[in-house]
Design a protein around this motif. Structure first.
Motif, PDB file in Angstrom:
ATOM      1  N   LEU A  37     -10.809  50.695  27.038  1.00 22.57           N
ATOM      2  CA  LEU A  37     -10.194  50.296  28.296  1.00 22.57           C
ATOM      3  C   LEU A  37     -10.148  51.474  29.277  1.00 22.57           C
ATOM      4  CD1 LEU A  37      -8.744  48.248  30.058  1.00 22.57           C
ATOM      5  CD2 LEU A  37      -6.609  48.886  28.952  1.00 22.57           C
ATOM      6  N   LEU A  38      -9.797  52.657  28.777  1.00 20.88           N
ATOM      7  CA  LEU A  38      -9.780  53.837  29.641  1.00 20.88           C
ATOM      8  C   LEU A  38     -11.174  54.135  30.187  1.00 20.88           C
ATOM      9  CD1 LEU A  38      -7.378  56.247  27.692  1.00 20.88           C
ATOM     10  CD2 LEU A  38      -6.866  54.810  29.667  1.00 20.88           C
ATOM     11  N   LYS A  39     -12.186  53.869  29.373  1.00 19.76           N
ATOM     12  CA  LYS A  39     -13.566  54.060  29.842  1.00 19.76           C
ATOM     13  C   LYS A  39     -13.874  53.116  31.001  1.00 19.76           C
ATOM     14  CE  LYS A  39     -18.309  53.137  28.425  1.00 19.76           C
ATOM     15  NZ  LYS A  39     -19.163  52.548  27.358  1.00 19.76           N
ATOM     16  N   HIS A  40     -13.453  51.854  30.876  1.00 16.41           N
ATOM     17  CA  HIS A  40     -13.680  50.896  31.960  1.00 16.41           C
ATOM     18  C   HIS A  40     -12.923  51.308  33.217  1.00 16.41           C
ATOM     19  CE1 HIS A  40     -15.939  48.375  29.365  1.00 16.41           C
ATOM     20  NE2 HIS A  40     -14.917  47.912  28.655  1.00 16.41           N
ATOM     21  N   LEU A  41     -11.707  51.810  33.069  1.00 15.46           N
ATOM     22  CA  LEU A  41     -10.940  52.273  34.223  1.00 15.46           C
ATOM     23  C   LEU A  41     -11.631  53.455  34.905  1.00 15.46           C
ATOM     24  CD1 LEU A  41      -7.185  52.144  33.063  1.00 15.46           C
ATOM     25  CD2 LEU A  41      -8.260  50.796  34.876  1.00 15.46           C
ATOM     26  N   ALA A  42     -12.157  54.371  34.093  1.00 15.55           N
ATOM     27  CA  ALA A  42     -12.853  55.532  34.652  1.00 15.55           C
ATOM     28  C   ALA A  42     -14.080  55.109  35.432  1.00 15.55           C
ATOM     29  CB  ALA A  42     -13.243  56.494  33.534  1.00 15.55           C
ATOM     30  N   ASN A  43     -14.778  54.076  34.955  1.00 14.63           N
ATOM     31  CA  ASN A  43     -15.968  53.596  35.659  1.00 14.63           C
ATOM     32  C   ASN A  43     -15.609  52.969  37.009  1.00 14.63           C
ATOM     33  OD1 ASN A  43     -17.603  54.402  33.542  1.00 14.63           O
ATOM     34  ND2 ASN A  43     -17.613  52.388  32.558  1.00 14.63           N
ATOM     35  N   LEU A  44     -14.410  52.385  37.072  1.00 17.75           N
ATOM     36  CA  LEU A  44     -13.982  51.750  38.320  1.00 17.75           C
ATOM     37  C   LEU A  44     -13.461  52.763  39.334  1.00 17.75           C
ATOM     38  CD1 LEU A  44     -12.091  48.619  36.908  1.00 17.75           C
ATOM     39  CD2 LEU A  44     -14.277  48.616  38.121  1.00 17.75           C
ATOM     40  N   SER A  45     -12.925  53.867  38.839  1.00 19.41           N
ATOM     41  CA  SER A  45     -12.303  54.845  39.724  1.00 19.41           C
ATOM     42  C   SER A  45     -13.348  55.791  40.315  1.00 19.41           C
ATOM     43  CB  SER A  45     -11.249  55.651  38.969  1.00 19.41           C
ATOM     44  OG  SER A  45     -10.658  56.619  39.797  1.00 19.41           O
ATOM     45  N   GLN A  46     -13.243  56.030  41.612  1.00 13.45           N
ATOM     46  CA  GLN A  46     -14.177  56.921  42.291  1.00 13.45           C
ATOM     47  C   GLN A  46     -13.653  58.349  42.395  1.00 13.45           C
ATOM     48  OE1 GLN A  46     -17.217  55.789  43.161  1.00 13.45           O
ATOM     49  NE2 GLN A  46     -16.585  53.846  42.213  1.00 13.45           N
ATOM     50  N   THR A  47     -12.365  58.529  42.160  1.00 10.70           N
ATOM     51  CA  THR A  47     -11.740  59.848  42.276  1.00 10.70           C
ATOM     52  C   THR A  47     -10.931  60.144  41.021  1.00 10.70           C
ATOM     53  OG1 THR A  47      -9.798  58.893  43.373  1.00 10.70           O
ATOM     54  CG2 THR A  47     -11.594  59.689  44.775  1.00 10.70           C
ATOM     55  N   PRO A  48     -10.684  61.419  40.695  1.00  6.51           N
ATOM     56  CA  PRO A  48      -9.857  61.754  39.530  1.00  6.51           C
ATOM     57  C   PRO A  48      -8.446  61.166  39.675  1.00  6.51           C
ATOM     58  CG  PRO A  48     -11.017  63.688  40.340  1.00  6.51           C
ATOM     59  CD  PRO A  48     -11.221  62.623  41.366  1.00  6.51           C
ATOM     60  N   THR A  49      -7.906  60.664  38.582  1.00  6.19           N
ATOM     61  CA  THR A  49      -6.570  60.069  38.610  1.00  6.19           C
ATOM     62  C   THR A  49      -5.936  60.201  37.239  1.00  6.19           C
ATOM     63  OG1 THR A  49      -5.313  58.045  39.105  1.00  6.19           O
ATOM     64  CG2 THR A  49      -7.432  57.781  37.991  1.00  6.19           C
ATOM     65  N   TRP A  50      -4.606  60.121  37.193  1.00  4.84           N
ATOM     66  CA  TRP A  50      -3.907  60.168  35.907  1.00  4.84           C
ATOM     67  C   TRP A  50      -4.219  58.909  35.113  1.00  4.84           C
ATOM     68  CZ3 TRP A  50      -1.900  64.515  34.283  1.00  4.84           C
ATOM     69  CH2 TRP A  50      -1.448  65.453  35.202  1.00  4.84           C
ATOM     70  N   ALA A  51      -4.476  59.078  33.818  1.00  6.06           N
ATOM     71  CA  ALA A  51      -4.755  57.932  32.955  1.00  6.06           C
ATOM     72  C   ALA A  51      -3.445  57.361  32.420  1.00  6.06           C
ATOM     73  CB  ALA A  51      -5.653  58.349  31.789  1.00  6.06           C
ATOM     74  N   PRO A  52      -3.373  56.059  32.207  1.00  4.67           N
ATOM     75  CA  PRO A  52      -2.174  55.475  31.591  1.00  4.67           C
ATOM     76  C   PRO A  52      -2.068  55.875  30.121  1.00  4.67           C
ATOM     77  CG  PRO A  52      -3.882  53.814  31.839  1.00  4.67           C
ATOM     78  CD  PRO A  52      -4.381  55.040  32.528  1.00  4.67           C
ATOM     79  N   GLN A  53      -0.869  55.852  29.604  1.00  2.44           N
ATOM     80  CA  GLN A  53      -0.649  56.187  28.194  1.00  2.44           C
ATOM     81  C   GLN A  53      -1.054  55.010  27.324  1.00  2.44           C
ATOM     82  OE1 GLN A  53       3.455  56.903  27.144  1.00  2.44           O
ATOM     83  NE2 GLN A  53       2.921  58.094  25.328  1.00  2.44           N
ATOM     84  N   VAL A  54      -1.807  55.277  26.251  1.00  4.71           N
ATOM     85  CA  VAL A  54      -2.263  54.236  25.334  1.00  4.71           C
ATOM     86  C   VAL A  54      -1.603  54.446  23.977  1.00  4.71           C
ATOM     87  CG1 VAL A  54      -4.247  53.224  24.160  1.00  4.71           C
ATOM     88  CG2 VAL A  54      -4.473  54.004  26.524  1.00  4.71           C
ATOM     89  N   LEU A  55      -0.972  53.388  23.455  1.00  2.00           N
ATOM     90  CA  LEU A  55      -0.238  53.470  22.197  1.00  2.00           C
ATOM     91  C   LEU A  55      -0.556  52.266  21.327  1.00  2.00           C
ATOM     92  CD1 LEU A  55       3.286  54.288  23.713  1.00  2.00           C
ATOM     93  CD2 LEU A  55       1.771  55.945  22.627  1.00  2.00           C
TER      94      LEU A  55
END
Length: 613
Positions: A37-55
């Motif tokens: 999921l974090l990989k998909h979010l990174a692909n959508l984001s064009q700029t660096p951003t804080w990642a959500p916590q995954v548990l």
């Protein structure tokens, strides 16, 4: 490629929470899905951003608890003195240990289900009250009567029956006293930690600005259900269901829990208004069945079909190769499959994220032979029985210490048909002298095994091949387990006899797995069945699709009659039916090619979905 479940969540998160990902927590059944999921979010984001916590769910609950999860053996040691206080007698820890593991499993399931211990652990004098309970069906009453019937006869009971009844009566006290002791010492098992968090409700103190997103859950325990519902009602949580219209049909077993949650007053409104129907068209596509005679042939056939796929479509890059997965419900199939990998993948990444049972490694066979050797000798004996001696001398780890001497001794044993071999013959070499000696006590046996592990590890240390590196890891894990066992027994003031230590070592090491973790975002994915939750693949190969393996046979002993356990809420949802259909259907909604192998048959599904099974 169709949009899969995790891509859908990523798109929703990017739309609703862009710029404030640090304010959300993502909770999955397992962490692997969170990485994708974090990989998909990174692909959508064009700029660096804080990642959500995954548990994982366990990690989410444990962050609200003061209790630390304790080793299972330590819990057994903690339980024993409480048991002795409630059940005076001459029962040793060796005799109690088998009971202890059953009791701990029942306690854990009881807490996960938030069940009332007093109601679950009814004893004989309450049988009439149970029979008059209108909530019990006639079948459940008959089951209870059959279970307890032999104890209700008006005649003298044997000593064993009297002790059993006494044990049954103290179970509620044992549970409460054990719980209080663990809480006092700030340790616990997973069920106790989860239940204590649910009772204390600390998670409700989460600020309104923080949001918890539960993703991909299906069969919820009572603890999980309670936590999710309360957070939803507070407005600080959302839930995403990996659901398809096909599995919501009444005839689909895989949709049992989904149908239940969809009718729930709290969880029902969280389902999408329009449930996706991705599987209907998949079920119309081709399914081909191929027979295979043996387990190892499955691995060879999987490698051949994977090679054929690569020949037809070309070798994809590591990024595209992540859409192909090999699932191994039987962990012992890992190495047979890896040996059959196509040569085309030589320069590609193969990501293995699963555990290998220690019992299938050379280290376990060495320990087994060492324990057998110790059974045939005493501290005042200078002779060893030939069977464990020959097993050890033929073992590659021992043979490598001094090939010439081991060959000589083996030849001498066979030539003269020796039944016993003297200690002097086996101790001509300094290294072999460490192996062929007697341990006088439990502590001595533990130290003896550790010395042998160190000796073998030293031999392997200079051989830096991949195989030797793996074997060093096996030895390291085994030594750590042995050291923890001895340390835990010492801290609990438990005297380990040689027989008890032998049983503990065999039991604990048989359950131990050596975890392999890699980079799941690249290359061919090789994983266990549970790792597939929430994930989607274009090509999927499953080995060992046999009854008893998928789903795994579960015949764990319990102190609670099944019918009564189900009525009281003691059973977890996964205990009521095999979990595999649910798990599998929720993981491959966009499958293009699906291949299953069994020892009897091989199922090859082209452009089809798992629900077709």
């Amino acid at each position: 490629m169709n949009i899969d479940f995790l891509q859908t969540i990523a798109t929703t998160l990017f739309t609703d929470y862009q710029g404030r990902f640090e304010q959300i927590q993502l909770v999955f059944p397992n962490r692997r899905a969170g990485q994708f999921l974090l990989k998909h979010l990174a692909n959508l984001s064009q700029t660096p951003t804080w990642a959500p916590q995954v548990l994982s769910m366990g990690e989410y609950l444990e962050q609200f608890s003061d209790l630390k999860r304790a080793d299972n053996l330590l819990l057994c040691f903690k339980l024993y003195p409480i048991y002795k206080e409630l059940m005076p007698g001459d029962e040793t820890f060796d005799q109690f240990y088998a009971w202890a593991e059953i009791i701990l499993k029942d306690f854990n399931n009881l807490d996960q289900a938030c069940a009332d211990a007093d109601k679950v652990f009814y004893h004989l004098k309450d049988i009439k009250a149970l029979e008059s309970d209108d909530l019990l069906s006639e079948e459940q009453k008959d089951t209870l009567q059959a279970f307890y019937g032999s104890f209700g006869e008006q005649k003298a009971l044997s000593g064993h029956k009297e002790r059993f009844l006494a044990f049954w009566e103290v179970l509620p006290q044992l549970y409460k006293a054990f719980r209080e002791k663990l809480i006092q010492e700030n340790i616990g098992y997973s069920g106790l930690i989860a239940r204590s968090v649910t009772e204390e409700k600390r998670y409700l103190d989460t600020p309104q600005s923080k949001t918890v997103l539960f993703c991909g859950f299906n069969d919820l325990t009572k603890v999980e259900e309670t936590v999710i519902k309360q957070l939803l009602q507070k407005g600080t949580a959302r839930i995403f269901w990996d659901v398809d219209a096909h599995i919501l049909k009444p005839e689909q077993e895989a949709g049992l829990f989904m149908r239940r949650w969809r009718k729930d007053d709290v969880l029902g409104p969280t389902f999408p208004a329009q449930v996706p129907d991705l599987l209907a068209k998949k079920l119309q596509e081709t399914i081909q069945l191929t027979e295979l005679p043996l387990d190892h042939v499955q691995a060879r056939e999987a490698g051949r079909q994977l090679q054929q796929q690569l020949a037809e479509n070309g070798v994809p890059n590591d990024q595209e190769l992540t859409r192909t997965a090999v699932v191994l419900p039987d962990e012992s199939q890992l190495f047979p499959f890896l040996y059959q990998l196509p040569s085309e993948l030589e320069n590609s990444t193969v990501n293995v994220t699963m555990g290998v049972p220690l019992r299938v490694t050379p280290v376990y066979s060495l320990l087994d032979a060492l324990l057998e050797l110790q059974k045939t000798c005493t501290s005042d004996s200078t002779l060893f029985h030939y069977k464990p001696v020959t097993s050890l001398l033929r073992h590659p780890y021992v043979r490598g210490l001094n090939p010439t001497l081991t060959y000589k001794v083996l030849q001498d044993i066979e030539r003269h048909s020796k039944i016993h071999i003297s200690e002097a013959e086996l101790q001509e070499d300094q290294s072999l002298a460490i192996i062929f000696q007697c341990a006088a006590s439990g502590a001595g046996l533990g130290n003896y095994l550790l010395k042998v592990m160190e000796l073998v590890n030293k031999q392997l240390r200079d051989q830096q091949t991949t195989q030797q590196t793996l074997e060093e890891e096996y030895i390291s894990r085994t030594r750590t387990q042995l050291e923890n066992m001895l340390k835990t027994a010492e801290e609990a003031d438990i005297q380990l006899s040689t027989d008890l230590l032998d049983k503990l070592i065999r039991h604990l090491l048989q359950q131990l797995t050596i975890p392999f973790t890699g980079e799941p975002l690249q290359g061919l994915q090789v994983m266990g069945m549970l790792e597939t939750r929430c994930l989607d693949f274009d090509n999927l190969y499953i080995l060992s699709l046999n009854e008893g393996v998928l789903p795994a046979a579960s015949d764990e002993p319990s102190l609670i009659p099944t019918s009564f356990a189900a009525h009281t809420g003691f059973l977890l949802p996964t205990s009521t039916m095999p979990s595999t259909p649910t798990t599998f259907t929720g993981c491959c909604n966009v499958l293009k090619k699906y291949t299953c192998f069994t020892a009897a048959t091989a199922l090859v599904v082209n452009k089809a979905n798992s629900v077709a099974l």
